[in-house]
Design a protein around this motif. Structure first.
Motif, PDB file in Angstrom:
ATOM      1  N   VAL A 123      -1.203   8.561  15.262  1.00 16.98           N
ATOM      2  CA  VAL A 123      -1.616   9.609  14.404  1.00 16.98           C
ATOM      3  C   VAL A 123      -1.753   8.808  13.055  1.00 16.98           C
ATOM      4  CG1 VAL A 123      -0.978  11.622  13.284  1.00 16.98           C
ATOM      5  CG2 VAL A 123      -1.063  11.556  15.644  1.00 16.98           C
ATOM      6  N   ASN A 124      -0.465   8.291  12.799  1.00 16.89           N
ATOM      7  CA  ASN A 124      -0.275   7.644  11.340  1.00 16.89           C
ATOM      8  C   ASN A 124      -1.316   6.521  11.073  1.00 16.89           C
ATOM      9  OD1 ASN A 124       0.991   6.972   8.992  1.00 16.89           O
ATOM     10  ND2 ASN A 124       1.767   5.047   9.856  1.00 16.89           N
ATOM     11  N   LEU A 125      -1.862   5.783  12.314  1.00 18.45           N
ATOM     12  CA  LEU A 125      -2.845   4.846  12.135  1.00 18.45           C
ATOM     13  C   LEU A 125      -4.314   5.534  11.702  1.00 18.45           C
ATOM     14  CD1 LEU A 125      -3.851   1.938  12.327  1.00 18.45           C
ATOM     15  CD2 LEU A 125      -4.235   2.222  14.792  1.00 18.45           C
ATOM     16  N   GLU A 126      -4.390   6.688  12.352  1.00 21.11           N
ATOM     17  CA  GLU A 126      -5.804   7.479  12.084  1.00 21.11           C
ATOM     18  C   GLU A 126      -5.666   8.058  10.925  1.00 21.11           C
ATOM     19  OE1 GLU A 126      -8.183  10.983  14.458  1.00 21.11           O
ATOM     20  OE2 GLU A 126      -6.778  10.336  15.316  1.00 21.11           O
ATOM     21  N   MET A 127      -4.571   8.513  10.248  1.00 19.38           N
ATOM     22  CA  MET A 127      -4.591   9.223   9.111  1.00 19.38           C
ATOM     23  C   MET A 127      -4.433   8.064   7.899  1.00 19.38           C
ATOM     24  SD  MET A 127      -2.246  12.505   9.887  1.00 19.38           S
ATOM     25  CE  MET A 127      -2.594  13.196   8.340  1.00 19.38           C
ATOM     26  N   ARG A 128      -4.222   7.013   8.343  1.00 13.11           N
ATOM     27  CA  ARG A 128      -4.043   6.281   7.100  1.00 13.11           C
ATOM     28  C   ARG A 128      -5.248   6.006   6.371  1.00 13.11           C
ATOM     29  NH1 ARG A 128      -1.128   2.438   4.708  1.00 13.11           N
ATOM     30  NH2 ARG A 128       0.654   2.852   5.890  1.00 13.11           N
ATOM     31  N   PRO A 129      -6.500   6.035   6.760  1.00 11.44           N
ATOM     32  CA  PRO A 129      -7.648   5.708   5.750  1.00 11.44           C
ATOM     33  C   PRO A 129      -7.748   7.085   4.629  1.00 11.44           C
ATOM     34  CG  PRO A 129      -8.243   5.393   8.145  1.00 11.44           C
ATOM     35  CD  PRO A 129      -6.794   5.632   8.047  1.00 11.44           C
ATOM     36  N   TYR A 130      -7.204   8.063   5.179  1.00  6.18           N
ATOM     37  CA  TYR A 130      -7.470   9.438   4.403  1.00  6.18           C
ATOM     38  C   TYR A 130      -6.464   9.253   3.244  1.00  6.18           C
ATOM     39  CZ  TYR A 130     -10.118  11.067   8.178  1.00  6.18           C
ATOM     40  OH  TYR A 130     -10.970  11.263   9.542  1.00  6.18           O
ATOM     41  N   PHE A 131      -5.247   8.673   3.576  1.00  7.05           N
ATOM     42  CA  PHE A 131      -4.099   8.466   2.576  1.00  7.05           C
ATOM     43  C   PHE A 131      -4.826   7.664   1.390  1.00  7.05           C
ATOM     44  CE2 PHE A 131      -0.756   9.882   5.667  1.00  7.05           C
ATOM     45  CZ  PHE A 131      -0.083  10.540   4.854  1.00  7.05           C
ATOM     46  N   GLU A 132      -5.229   6.492   2.165  1.00  6.18           N
ATOM     47  CA  GLU A 132      -5.826   5.431   0.994  1.00  6.18           C
ATOM     48  C   GLU A 132      -6.993   5.860   0.188  1.00  6.18           C
ATOM     49  OE1 GLU A 132      -6.473   2.008   3.299  1.00  6.18           O
ATOM     50  OE2 GLU A 132      -4.620   1.573   3.903  1.00  6.18           O
ATOM     51  N   LYS A 133      -7.833   6.728   0.773  1.00  6.12           N
ATOM     52  CA  LYS A 133      -9.021   7.282   0.017  1.00  6.12           C
ATOM     53  C   LYS A 133      -8.687   8.393  -0.752  1.00  6.12           C
ATOM     54  CE  LYS A 133     -12.572   6.156   3.687  1.00  6.12           C
ATOM     55  NZ  LYS A 133     -13.598   6.631   4.609  1.00  6.12           N
ATOM     56  N   THR A 134      -7.716   9.108  -0.569  1.00  4.67           N
ATOM     57  CA  THR A 134      -7.159   9.993  -1.582  1.00  4.67           C
ATOM     58  C   THR A 134      -6.403   9.467  -2.409  1.00  4.67           C
ATOM     59  OG1 THR A 134      -6.872  11.682   0.381  1.00  4.67           O
ATOM     60  CG2 THR A 134      -5.601  12.166  -1.592  1.00  4.67           C
ATOM     61  N   TRP A 135      -5.565   8.467  -2.330  1.00  8.28           N
ATOM     62  CA  TRP A 135      -4.631   7.911  -3.513  1.00  8.28           C
ATOM     63  C   TRP A 135      -4.880   6.636  -3.980  1.00  8.28           C
ATOM     64  CZ3 TRP A 135      -1.471  11.359  -5.261  1.00  8.28           C
ATOM     65  CH2 TRP A 135      -1.156  12.521  -4.491  1.00  8.28           C
ATOM     66  N   LEU A 136      -5.742   5.685  -3.454  1.00  5.85           N
ATOM     67  CA  LEU A 136      -6.260   4.389  -3.525  1.00  5.85           C
ATOM     68  C   LEU A 136      -7.609   4.436  -4.228  1.00  5.85           C
ATOM     69  CD1 LEU A 136      -4.349   2.144  -1.036  1.00  5.85           C
ATOM     70  CD2 LEU A 136      -3.272   3.134  -3.180  1.00  5.85           C
ATOM     71  N   LYS A 137      -8.178   5.450  -4.362  1.00 10.21           N
ATOM     72  CA  LYS A 137      -9.541   5.486  -4.628  1.00 10.21           C
ATOM     73  C   LYS A 137      -9.974   5.074  -6.139  1.00 10.21           C
ATOM     74  CE  LYS A 137      -9.565  10.550  -6.099  1.00 10.21           C
ATOM     75  NZ  LYS A 137      -8.054  10.863  -5.659  1.00 10.21           N
ATOM     76  N   PHE A 138      -9.185   4.787  -7.009  1.00  6.25           N
ATOM     77  CA  PHE A 138      -9.219   4.365  -8.157  1.00  6.25           C
ATOM     78  C   PHE A 138      -8.878   2.831  -8.445  1.00  6.25           C
ATOM     79  CE2 PHE A 138      -7.994   8.735  -9.071  1.00  6.25           C
ATOM     80  CZ  PHE A 138      -9.248   9.095  -9.544  1.00  6.25           C
ATOM     81  N   MET A 139      -8.727   2.183  -7.364  1.00  9.26           N
ATOM     82  CA  MET A 139      -8.241   0.722  -7.361  1.00  9.26           C
ATOM     83  C   MET A 139      -9.327   0.104  -7.568  1.00  9.26           C
ATOM     84  SD  MET A 139      -5.645   0.002  -4.411  1.00  9.26           S
ATOM     85  CE  MET A 139      -5.834  -1.870  -4.743  1.00  9.26           C
ATOM     86  N   LYS A 143       0.935  -1.138  -0.035  1.00  9.89           N
ATOM     87  CA  LYS A 143      -0.001   0.068   0.077  1.00  9.89           C
ATOM     88  C   LYS A 143       0.918   1.406   0.121  1.00  9.89           C
ATOM     89  CE  LYS A 143      -4.183  -1.543   2.309  1.00  9.89           C
ATOM     90  NZ  LYS A 143      -5.094  -1.657   3.379  1.00  9.89           N
ATOM     91  N   ASP A 144       1.862   1.329   0.810  1.00 12.95           N
ATOM     92  CA  ASP A 144       2.662   2.576   0.927  1.00 12.95           C
ATOM     93  C   ASP A 144       3.657   2.576  -0.426  1.00 12.95           C
ATOM     94  OD1 ASP A 144       3.871   1.677   4.192  1.00 12.95           O
ATOM     95  OD2 ASP A 144       2.135   3.066   3.664  1.00 12.95           O
ATOM     96  N   LEU A 145       3.909   1.448  -0.968  1.00 11.16           N
ATOM     97  CA  LEU A 145       4.699   1.768  -2.380  1.00 11.16           C
ATOM     98  C   LEU A 145       3.585   2.099  -3.228  1.00 11.16           C
ATOM     99  CD1 LEU A 145       6.972   1.333  -4.441  1.00 11.16           C
ATOM    100  CD2 LEU A 145       6.468  -0.936  -4.480  1.00 11.16           C
ATOM    101  N   LEU A 146       2.462   1.925  -3.318  1.00  8.10           N
ATOM    102  CA  LEU A 146       1.304   1.950  -4.344  1.00  8.10           C
ATOM    103  C   LEU A 146       0.945   3.586  -4.410  1.00  8.10           C
ATOM    104  CD1 LEU A 146      -0.563   1.213  -6.400  1.00  8.10           C
ATOM    105  CD2 LEU A 146      -2.221   0.609  -4.802  1.00  8.10           C
ATOM    106  N   ILE A 147       1.004   3.976  -2.830  1.00  7.58           N
ATOM    107  CA  ILE A 147       0.694   5.427  -2.701  1.00  7.58           C
ATOM    108  C   ILE A 147       2.012   6.249  -3.326  1.00  7.58           C
ATOM    109  CG2 ILE A 147       0.780   7.108  -0.977  1.00  7.58           C
ATOM    110  CD1 ILE A 147      -1.019   5.261   0.950  1.00  7.58           C
ATOM    111  N   GLU A 148       3.160   6.094  -3.220  1.00  9.37           N
ATOM    112  CA  GLU A 148       4.229   6.562  -3.746  1.00  9.37           C
ATOM    113  C   GLU A 148       4.328   6.543  -5.191  1.00  9.37           C
ATOM    114  OE1 GLU A 148       5.677   8.292  -0.391  1.00  9.37           O
ATOM    115  OE2 GLU A 148       6.956   8.313  -2.207  1.00  9.37           O
ATOM    116  N   LEU A 149       3.799   5.298  -5.867  1.00  8.61           N
ATOM    117  CA  LEU A 149       3.775   5.236  -7.230  1.00  8.61           C
ATOM    118  C   LEU A 149       2.684   6.230  -7.699  1.00  8.61           C
ATOM    119  CD1 LEU A 149       4.510   1.423  -7.817  1.00  8.61           C
ATOM    120  CD2 LEU A 149       6.020   3.435  -8.500  1.00  8.61           C
ATOM    121  N   LEU A 150       1.539   6.199  -7.118  1.00 11.35           N
ATOM    122  CA  LEU A 150       0.511   7.248  -7.423  1.00 11.35           C
ATOM    123  C   LEU A 150       0.651   8.522  -7.368  1.00 11.35           C
ATOM    124  CD1 LEU A 150      -2.494   5.147  -5.749  1.00 11.35           C
ATOM    125  CD2 LEU A 150      -1.955   5.603  -8.581  1.00 11.35           C
TER     126      LEU A 150
END
Length: 568
Positions: free
Chosen positions: A552-568, A319-326
């Motif tokens: 804080v990282n755990l709480e913010m992770r859904p926001y990272f995923e919804k911002t960057w992984l929304k097209f999966m 997931k982290d790598l996918l966010i970086e690639l996006l």
């Protein structure tokens, strides 16, 4: 008037593995910290989340901080997530993604104009009428430690986006010119421009007709083709230069699209790996025995916690790598958009030149037609066009008059007088309370006067805080936009003596407008009872903390995923 409250902010630096979470009181929050403990950076992060640009500390920029801000506008709860130059707005009730923005001026500002009922139309340096960015909404509510204690209306960078913004902002935020004023002004501007165009065309048409009639009366209508040959040659040279520029841009785009294809391939590989990791974890989790057989090859594997943890860890790394690639893909797409925009402009310029070339040929044919039809036909053509222009001018002038009258009604003289008198009385009272006696009343006879120019030394900060609070009261009473949280950073300026420090602190505490939120940054409490929540910062040179990173990282992770992984 809408109300606006901030409830919570989360700051995260994945680069430094540090974070900070702060909850704000709905009425008053004190950010307490000595110099270099990060209180100003915390305060500025609030505005940075909305795309406003205060003067940020270099360490904050270097840390690549991501911000999540939770806020409420007239009962509607939102969350805004800023990661780099990408902004994502969420519905706070269920964390549903509302919209993602990649531009403040073109996307975020128009959207927030409806959320905050912030709808002035100011003239940009390109002479366009635009809705200004969020910094122009927050400007009168934010007193920063860098600029605001010397010069009013100067808390943010990039205010030069507009022509001379201070007078326009004062008239808007004071309520002298409500939202409706600017919409009417925009409509009026359309008719003014149209009338100007029609009058210019009518003048040119009249001149052409007069000159043609003189020419026909004196000589035959002949054309010297050599006059046009030089012009055509010059245009062909310009067209050739544009075509060379076009070829260069195409080569650049070819390389960028190649990089984009590579990144997209890598994304697909990581996506497949992520799906496989999730499937493996789901499969092995269903098995209760200590060992499990591979469904593909039949091999015998240990079904331990360590094995499950490794698979889960692989999934998170994917997931982290996918966010970086996006993020990389977005950067390449931005470059492609920029180059395409330049290419499109080049193509448009080339098309204009081609049209000009055709027009030159067309003029020759048109003149031949004029010669054939004769001067009577020509007079008829131009006369009819003048009649049409006269009719259009009358219709547009009537509409212009209607809108001009409407505009005058929206800037009512009696209302303006009432606003100015309220401002003067309030400011006069506050100046006296803060022991500022040298400013003459004529210095603030107008809303747009700059009062700080009349004061020096320790009196200037006190004069400015009296001015700011007078404007808070003015906006609360008359403005048509949203009343934002009042944020004051480091009010003890210019080495105030103990008596004046007490006056300033008591003034701030006693004169906060009703139903407003205040965030106050101070180095010490000066034995004051502020009756608010105190957030104390103790560690120098580190607002963000390592021990807050994981949760804080755990709480913010859904926001990272919804911002960057929304097209999966």
């Amino acid at each position: 008037m809408k109300s606006f409250f901030i409830s919570e902010i989360l700051l995260l630096s994945q680069k430094e593995k540090k974070a900070k979470k702060v909850l704000f009181d709905r009425r008053r929050t004190i950010i307490l910290g000595k110099n270099n403990t990060g209180k100003s950076s915390l305060i500025k992060s609030i505005y940075w989340a909305f795309g406003a640009e205060p003067v940020l500390h270099p360490n904050f920029k270097e840390a690549n901080v991501t911000v999540l801000l939770k806020f409420e506008v007239s009962g509607k709860k939102y969350e805004i997530f800023r990661d780099g130059k990408t902004y994502t707005l969420f519905d706070s009730e269920n964390q549903n993604l509302i919209k993602t923005f990649n531009s403040v001026t073109r996307e975020l500002a128009p959207y927030f104009s409806n959320v905050f009922n912030f709808k002035p139309l100011f003239q940009s340096r390109n002479n366009d009428f635009v809705i200004p960015p969020p910094s122009f909404l927050f400007l009168p509510f934010y007193i920063d430690q860098d600029n605001s204690w010397n010069k009013s209306w100067s808390s943010f960078n990039q205010l030069q986006y507009l022509k001379d913004p201070r007078p326009s902002l004062i008239l808007y935020h004071s309520g002298t010119r409500p939202n409706e004023y600017y919409q009417t002004k925009k409509e009026l501007e359309v008719f003014l421009r149209r009338i100007d165009e029609l009058e210019k065309e009518r003048k040119i048409t009249n001149n052409i007709l007069s000159q043609m009639q003189k020419d026909f009366a004196q000589v035959d209508f002949n054309i010297d083709i050599n006059i046009f040959k030089n012009e055509v040659k010059e245009l062909l040279v310009q067209c050739e230069l544009l075509k060379k520029s076009e070829e260069k841009l195409k080569y650049t785009l070819r390389d960028l699209y190649s990089i984009k294809a590579t990144i997209e391939s890598q994304i697909e590989i990581v996506k497949l790996s992520l799906v496989e990791s999730n499937s493996d974890l789901e499969f092995i989790s269903k098995e209760l025995s200590s060992y499990v057989d591979c469904p593909t090859c039949g091999a015998h594997y240990e079904n331990s916690f360590a094995e499950r943890f490794d698979i889960a860890n692989d999934s998170e790394r994917c997931k982290d790598l996918l966010i970086e690639l996006l993020r990389d893909l977005k950067e390449v797409n931005d470059k492609i958009d920029k180059e395409n925009s330049i290419l499109l402009k080049t193509l448009e310029e080339s098309k204009i030149i081609e049209n000009i070339l055709e027009q030159r040929k067309g003029e020759l044919k048109f003149k031949d037609v004029i010669d054939n039809y004769g001067k009577n036909e020509l007079r008829s053509v131009f006369s009819k066009r003048i009649d049409v222009l006269n009719k259009d001018l009358v219709e547009n002038s009537i509409k212009k008059k209607e809108l001009s009258d409407q505009l005058k009604g929206l800037e009512d003289k009696d209302r303006k007088k009432e606003i100015v008198e309220y401002y003067q009385l309030t400011l006069k009272k506050f100046l006296r309370y803060l022991d500022v006696h040298s400013i003459k009343e004529e210095s603030y006879s107008s809303l747009t006067n700059i009062i700080e120019n009349t004061e020096t030394g320790s009196s200037r900060p006190r004069a400015l805080i009296a001015y700011y609070f007078a404007f808070f009261y003015l906006m609360a009473k008359y403005s048509t936009t949203t009343f934002c949280p009042i944020v004051i950073d480091s009010p003890n300026q210019q080495d105030q003596d103990i008596e004046h420090i007490d006056k300033i602190m008591n003034f701030i505490s006693d004169n906060q407008p009703e139903n407003s939120q205040m965030i106050l940054g101070v180095a010490e409490l000066y034995n004051m009872e502020f009756n608010g929540k105190i957030i104390e910062l103790n560690e120098k040179y580190s607002l963000l903390q390592k021990d807050e990173y994981d949760f804080v990282n755990l709480e913010m992770r859904p926001y990272f995923e919804k911002t960057w992984l929304k097209f999966m």
